[in-house]
Design a protein around this motif. Structure first.
Motif, PDB file in Angstrom:
ATOM      1  N   MET A   1       0.836  -1.197   0.000  1.00  0.00           N
ATOM      2  CA  MET A   1       0.000   0.000   0.000  1.00  0.00           C
ATOM      3  C   MET A   1       0.870   1.246   0.000  1.00  0.00           C
ATOM      4  SD  MET A   1      -3.184   1.116   0.120  1.00  0.00           S
ATOM      5  CE  MET A   1      -4.204  -0.178   0.807  1.00  0.00           C
ATOM      6  N   LEU A   2       0.482   2.213  -0.842  1.00  0.00           N
ATOM      7  CA  LEU A   2       1.128   3.523  -0.839  1.00  0.00           C
ATOM      8  C   LEU A   2       0.208   4.518  -0.143  1.00  0.00           C
ATOM      9  CD1 LEU A   2       2.532   3.858  -4.493  1.00  0.00           C
ATOM     10  CD2 LEU A   2       3.816   3.345  -2.417  1.00  0.00           C
ATOM     11  N   TYR A   3       0.703   5.161   0.889  1.00  0.00           N
ATOM     12  CA  TYR A   3      -0.056   6.179   1.606  1.00  0.00           C
ATOM     13  C   TYR A   3       0.470   7.554   1.203  1.00  0.00           C
ATOM     14  CZ  TYR A   3      -1.384   2.244   4.610  1.00  0.00           C
ATOM     15  OH  TYR A   3      -1.858   1.040   5.088  1.00  0.00           O
ATOM     16  N   PHE A   4      -0.439   8.457   0.852  1.00  0.00           N
ATOM     17  CA  PHE A   4      -0.062   9.804   0.431  1.00  0.00           C
ATOM     18  C   PHE A   4      -0.682  10.864   1.332  1.00  0.00           C
ATOM     19  CE2 PHE A   4       0.925   7.642  -3.493  1.00  0.00           C
ATOM     20  CZ  PHE A   4       1.875   8.426  -4.120  1.00  0.00           C
ATOM     21  N   GLU A 222       0.981  -0.586  -7.074  1.00  0.00           N
ATOM     22  CA  GLU A 222       0.524  -0.558  -5.685  1.00  0.00           C
ATOM     23  C   GLU A 222      -0.849   0.110  -5.563  1.00  0.00           C
ATOM     24  OE1 GLU A 222       2.383  -2.076  -3.604  1.00  0.00           O
ATOM     25  OE2 GLU A 222       4.423  -1.995  -4.403  1.00  0.00           O
ATOM     26  N   ASP A 223      -1.631  -0.352  -4.593  1.00  0.00           N
ATOM     27  CA  ASP A 223      -2.854   0.362  -4.237  1.00  0.00           C
ATOM     28  C   ASP A 223      -2.478   1.660  -3.545  1.00  0.00           C
ATOM     29  OD1 ASP A 223      -4.448  -1.648  -5.247  1.00  0.00           O
ATOM     30  OD2 ASP A 223      -4.701  -2.654  -3.326  1.00  0.00           O
ATOM     31  N   VAL A 224      -3.323   2.662  -3.682  1.00  0.00           N
ATOM     32  CA  VAL A 224      -3.036   4.001  -3.162  1.00  0.00           C
ATOM     33  C   VAL A 224      -4.121   4.413  -2.182  1.00  0.00           C
ATOM     34  CG1 VAL A 224      -2.942   6.446  -3.790  1.00  0.00           C
ATOM     35  CG2 VAL A 224      -1.737   4.766  -5.183  1.00  0.00           C
ATOM     36  N   TYR A 254      10.962  12.333 -21.828  1.00  0.00           N
ATOM     37  CA  TYR A 254      12.327  12.685 -22.162  1.00  0.00           C
ATOM     38  C   TYR A 254      13.304  12.261 -21.062  1.00  0.00           C
ATOM     39  CZ  TYR A 254      10.030  15.710 -25.568  1.00  0.00           C
ATOM     40  OH  TYR A 254       9.246  16.184 -26.590  1.00  0.00           O
ATOM     41  N   GLY A 255      14.402  11.632 -21.448  1.00  0.00           N
ATOM     42  CA  GLY A 255      15.501  11.348 -20.537  1.00  0.00           C
ATOM     43  C   GLY A 255      15.087  10.626 -19.269  1.00  0.00           C
ATOM     44  N   LYS A 256      15.623  11.094 -18.136  1.00  0.00           N
ATOM     45  CA  LYS A 256      15.313  10.476 -16.851  1.00  0.00           C
ATOM     46  C   LYS A 256      13.874  10.713 -16.427  1.00  0.00           C
ATOM     47  CE  LYS A 256      20.079  10.821 -15.138  1.00  0.00           C
ATOM     48  NZ  LYS A 256      20.985  11.421 -14.115  1.00  0.00           N
ATOM     49  N   GLY A 257      13.213  11.643 -17.111  1.00  0.00           N
ATOM     50  CA  GLY A 257      11.826  11.935 -16.786  1.00  0.00           C
ATOM     51  C   GLY A 257      10.829  11.041 -17.514  1.00  0.00           C
ATOM     52  N   LYS A 258      11.290  10.014 -18.191  1.00  0.00           N
ATOM     53  CA  LYS A 258      10.376   9.128 -18.893  1.00  0.00           C
ATOM     54  C   LYS A 258       9.489   8.383 -17.907  1.00  0.00           C
ATOM     55  CE  LYS A 258      13.021   8.384 -23.136  1.00  0.00           C
ATOM     56  NZ  LYS A 258      13.716   7.419 -23.999  1.00  0.00           N
ATOM     57  N   HIS A 259       8.257   8.171 -18.300  1.00  0.00           N
ATOM     58  CA  HIS A 259       7.324   7.457 -17.443  1.00  0.00           C
ATOM     59  C   HIS A 259       6.359   6.662 -18.302  1.00  0.00           C
ATOM     60  CE1 HIS A 259       6.037  11.618 -18.183  1.00  0.00           C
ATOM     61  NE2 HIS A 259       4.816  11.137 -18.287  1.00  0.00           N
ATOM     62  N   VAL A 260       5.491   5.915 -17.633  1.00  0.00           N
ATOM     63  CA  VAL A 260       4.614   5.010 -18.366  1.00  0.00           C
ATOM     64  C   VAL A 260       3.145   5.381 -18.170  1.00  0.00           C
ATOM     65  CG1 VAL A 260       6.279   3.129 -18.142  1.00  0.00           C
ATOM     66  CG2 VAL A 260       4.404   3.315 -16.500  1.00  0.00           C
ATOM     67  N   TYR A 261       2.372   5.100 -19.198  1.00  0.00           N
ATOM     68  CA  TYR A 261       0.917   5.167 -19.146  1.00  0.00           C
ATOM     69  C   TYR A 261       0.370   3.851 -19.666  1.00  0.00           C
ATOM     70  CZ  TYR A 261       0.973  10.175 -18.179  1.00  0.00           C
ATOM     71  OH  TYR A 261       1.162  11.399 -17.596  1.00  0.00           O
ATOM     72  N   PRO A 262      -0.763   3.409 -19.153  1.00  0.00           N
ATOM     73  CA  PRO A 262      -1.593   4.017 -18.111  1.00  0.00           C
ATOM     74  C   PRO A 262      -0.823   4.188 -16.794  1.00  0.00           C
ATOM     75  CG  PRO A 262      -2.778   2.252 -19.222  1.00  0.00           C
ATOM     76  CD  PRO A 262      -1.352   2.164 -19.659  1.00  0.00           C
ATOM     77  N   LEU A 263      -1.296   5.095 -15.949  1.00  0.00           N
ATOM     78  CA  LEU A 263      -0.647   5.372 -14.672  1.00  0.00           C
ATOM     79  C   LEU A 263      -0.532   4.067 -13.880  1.00  0.00           C
ATOM     80  CD1 LEU A 263       0.364   8.026 -13.355  1.00  0.00           C
ATOM     81  CD2 LEU A 263      -1.744   8.053 -12.022  1.00  0.00           C
ATOM     82  N   PRO A 264       0.685   3.671 -13.497  1.00  0.00           N
ATOM     83  CA  PRO A 264       0.904   2.337 -12.921  1.00  0.00           C
ATOM     84  C   PRO A 264       0.543   2.227 -11.442  1.00  0.00           C
ATOM     85  CG  PRO A 264       2.984   3.492 -13.090  1.00  0.00           C
ATOM     86  CD  PRO A 264       1.957   4.409 -13.694  1.00  0.00           C
ATOM     87  N   ILE A 265      -0.737   2.223 -11.154  1.00  0.00           N
ATOM     88  CA  ILE A 265      -1.224   2.070  -9.788  1.00  0.00           C
ATOM     89  C   ILE A 265      -2.419   1.126  -9.783  1.00  0.00           C
ATOM     90  CG2 ILE A 265      -0.423   4.231  -8.789  1.00  0.00           C
ATOM     91  CD1 ILE A 265      -3.111   5.465  -9.469  1.00  0.00           C
TER      92      ILE A 265
END
Length: 356
Positions: A1-4, A222-224, A254-265
């Motif tokens: 679990m991710l707590y925000f 992870e669940d949020v 771009y670069g180190k800021g690359k990320h994935v979609y759909p949002l991985p949660i």
């Protein structure tokens, strides 16, 4: 679990002098680890919900906080802090909302070669060193006002103040050239206006980069769980849309800021903080980070310096803040197979994304 949880939220009011920083912290922890942590810190000795703001002002609270901050479970494998410098975000949003829209219409991608970062950082650094502090403050205030309450009058006030700042005797030539991009954007203002409030909210970008970082580390969706506060409640539907996009998992950016979609949660749930110790921990780290960053002169300066030295707050990579020269030079070399904005626009639809 991710707590925000977050701290320093002022919505689109980025000129709030008393709260110049926004922080978002996430804590990845299991139920067994929570039970262990509660036992080790003497959780029930405090007798009420654990909030940094109510704890740091008295000796008993600070003693418990010190146990939390120094507990082996509260390390970089379990805690991920992030923050935004609100004043810098004003200039980043001037570029992202106004200048980027203009160049997009001209067929130019401002994000390639880090042109957006160069302009945002240049505007920011010229502004903070400008001798006419009142005029700069008026310029910043009028931009935020235009975003919060777009109207013919607020638009006119912003562009009028832009011209005043360009013509001011204290404006350096480099600042003048950068500011000169802004008057040209007025012909695209109707296109940019509908999206202003969305772009200026700091919750989604920090939440997104935090989720992406956890996914890089664990490979798990992870669940949020987060507090039922305004920034999360207001953005929950949009974050769920990003999670549920009907596309194969795709790497963008771009670069180190690359990320994935759909949002991985996984699942996104809103809970009451007094019922979830994980959320209380996220509050403690988010609030402590804002406490550490915000200048103060009261009797708690000594404790502030102590909090600033915590290992977890050294070299926070997830931030929206002025960039170093090395970072900009590195980003200038980055390329993207898929531009993130093009990707979102391609797969967005009016039914699910009111803010696309």
């Amino acid at each position: 679990m991710l707590y925000f949880d977050e701290s320093g939220y002022t919505g689109p009011d980025l000129t709030n002098v008393s709260q110049p920083y926004f922080a978002l912290a996430s804590v990845k922890i299991t139920n067994d680890e929570i039970a262990c942590l509660k036992k080790d810190i003497g959780y029930y000795e405090w007798g009420k919900e654990h909030h940094f703001k109510s704890m740091y002002t008295n000796p008993q609270g600070r003693a418990i906080l010190d146990k939390i901050f120094n507990h082996p479970l509260m390390d970089a494998n379990h805690v991920l802090p992030s923050f935004a410098d609100k004043r810098y975000c004003i200039y980043a949003n001037i570029v992202n909302i106004l200048v980027e829209t203009m160049y997009y219409n001209k067929g130019i991608n401002l994000y390639e070669g880090a042109k957006n970062l160069i302009l945002a950082n240049g505007l920011y650094y010229f502004a903070i060193r400008h001798p006419n502090k009142d005029l700069v403050a008026e310029f910043e205030k009028n931009f935020v006002t235009m975003v919060r309450t777009p109207s013919v009058a607020s638009v006119a006030d912003f562009y009028r103040t832009t011209d005043k700042l360009r013509e001011d005797t204290g404006t350096e030539s480099g600042f003048f050239e950068m500011l000169s991009e802004i008057p040209l954007t007025i012909q695209y203002i109707k296109e940019a206006l509908p999206y202003m409030k969305f772009y200026i909210d700091l919750t989604i970008p920090l939440f997104s980069v935090s989720v992406q970082e956890w996914y890089k580390r664990t490979g798990e969706k992870e669940d949020v769980l987060f507090d039922s506060s305004e920034p999360f409640f207001a953005n929950k539907e949009f974050m769920e849309y990003l999670r549920d996009m009907d596309v194969p998992e795709t790497v963008v950016g771009y670069g180190k800021g690359k990320h994935v979609y759909p949002l991985p949660i996984g699942n996104i749930e809103i809970a009451k903080s007094h019922e979830e110790f994980g959320i209380q921990l996220a509050d403690i780290f988010a609030s402590a980070l804002v406490f550490a960053l915000t200048p103060r002169t009261d009797k708690f300066v000594k404790y502030q310096n102590k909090v600033r030295q915590l290992p977890i707050f050294q070299n926070i990579k997830l931030n929206i803040a002025p960039s170093s020269i090395d970072f900009i030079e590195e980003r200038m070399q980055d390329t993207a197979d898929i531009d993130p904005l093009d990707f979102l626009c391609m797969y967005g639809n009016s039914k699910n994304t009111k803010q696309d």
